[in-house]
Design a protein around this motif. Structure first.
Motif, PDB file in Angstrom:
ATOM      1  N   CYS A  64       4.495   2.957 -11.746  1.00 23.84           N
ATOM      2  CA  CYS A  64       5.926   3.328 -11.761  1.00 23.84           C
ATOM      3  C   CYS A  64       6.697   2.817 -10.533  1.00 23.84           C
ATOM      4  N   GLN A  65       6.005   2.186  -9.607  1.00 26.64           N
ATOM      5  CA  GLN A  65       6.582   1.661  -8.363  1.00 26.64           C
ATOM      6  C   GLN A  65       7.096   2.760  -7.441  1.00 26.64           C
ATOM      7  N   THR A  70      -6.689   4.736  -4.176  1.00 27.85           N
ATOM      8  CA  THR A  70      -5.964   4.905  -5.439  1.00 27.85           C
ATOM      9  C   THR A  70      -4.754   3.978  -5.527  1.00 27.85           C
ATOM     10  N   PRO A  71      -4.579   3.339  -6.691  1.00 31.34           N
ATOM     11  CA  PRO A  71      -3.400   2.507  -6.876  1.00 31.34           C
ATOM     12  C   PRO A  71      -2.262   3.243  -7.596  1.00 31.34           C
ATOM     13  N   TYR A  72      -2.495   4.525  -7.955  1.00 31.35           N
ATOM     14  CA  TYR A  72      -1.514   5.262  -8.757  1.00 31.35           C
ATOM     15  C   TYR A  72      -1.145   6.605  -8.138  1.00 31.35           C
ATOM     16  N   CYS A  73       0.089   7.021  -8.407  1.00 31.58           N
ATOM     17  CA  CYS A  73       0.512   8.367  -8.040  1.00 31.58           C
ATOM     18  C   CYS A  73      -0.167   9.348  -9.004  1.00 31.58           C
ATOM     19  N   TYR A 103       0.843  -1.200   0.000  1.00 29.38           N
ATOM     20  CA  TYR A 103       0.000   0.000   0.000  1.00 29.38           C
ATOM     21  C   TYR A 103       0.878   1.250   0.000  1.00 29.38           C
ATOM     22  N   GLY A 104       0.485   2.231  -0.810  1.00 26.79           N
ATOM     23  CA  GLY A 104       1.237   3.477  -0.883  1.00 26.79           C
ATOM     24  C   GLY A 104       2.288   3.476  -1.971  1.00 26.79           C
TER      25      GLY A 104
END
Length: 123
Positions: A95-96, A110-113, A89-90
């Motif tokens: 892009c990791q 959210t799974p994305y920045c 998580y986080g």
């Protein structure tokens, strides 16, 4: 992200999941289980006007669209809870990189920045 940091987000996500499950259930009941007379409170045995049928169909379609949206968010919440359990998580799934805490506070599922979410939105 540390376990102590994820605890706040986990509680937030669990509350969100509970609310969404209740919303989806209530919408399903409203859209699928009521007859026209029950939905409108109509106790008359008079024939149904075509405009009333159209309104009922529109309301049912609208409620089903809302349900679909809520179920999509519920899926994202479930995925976020899984990422917490897996210790991922986080972390942006694209892009990791690290997802900023301000973004997670605003959109905890959210799974994305922000950068990757913008790219995926515009694609």
């Amino acid at each position: 992200m540390k376990k102590s940091e994820t605890k706040v987000y986990k509680e937030l996500l669990l509350a969100m999941r509970s609310r969404l499950r209740g919303d989806v259930t209530a919408m399903a009941d409203a859209a699928l289980n009521k007859t026209r007379a029950e939905a409108s409170g109509d106790l008359s045995l008079m024939p149904i006007h075509m405009a009333d049928v159209g309104t009922d169909n529109y309301e049912q379609e609208f409620t089903l669209a809302l349900m679909q949206n809520e179920e999509g968010v519920l899926g994202l919440v479930e995925s976020a809870l899984e990422r917490i359990e897996e210790g991922e998580y986080g972390t942006c799934q694209e892009c990791q990189g690290r997802i900023p805490k301000t973004r997670l506070s605003a959109i905890p599922h959210t799974p994305y920045c922000i950068k990757c979410a913008s790219k995926l939105e515009n694609a």
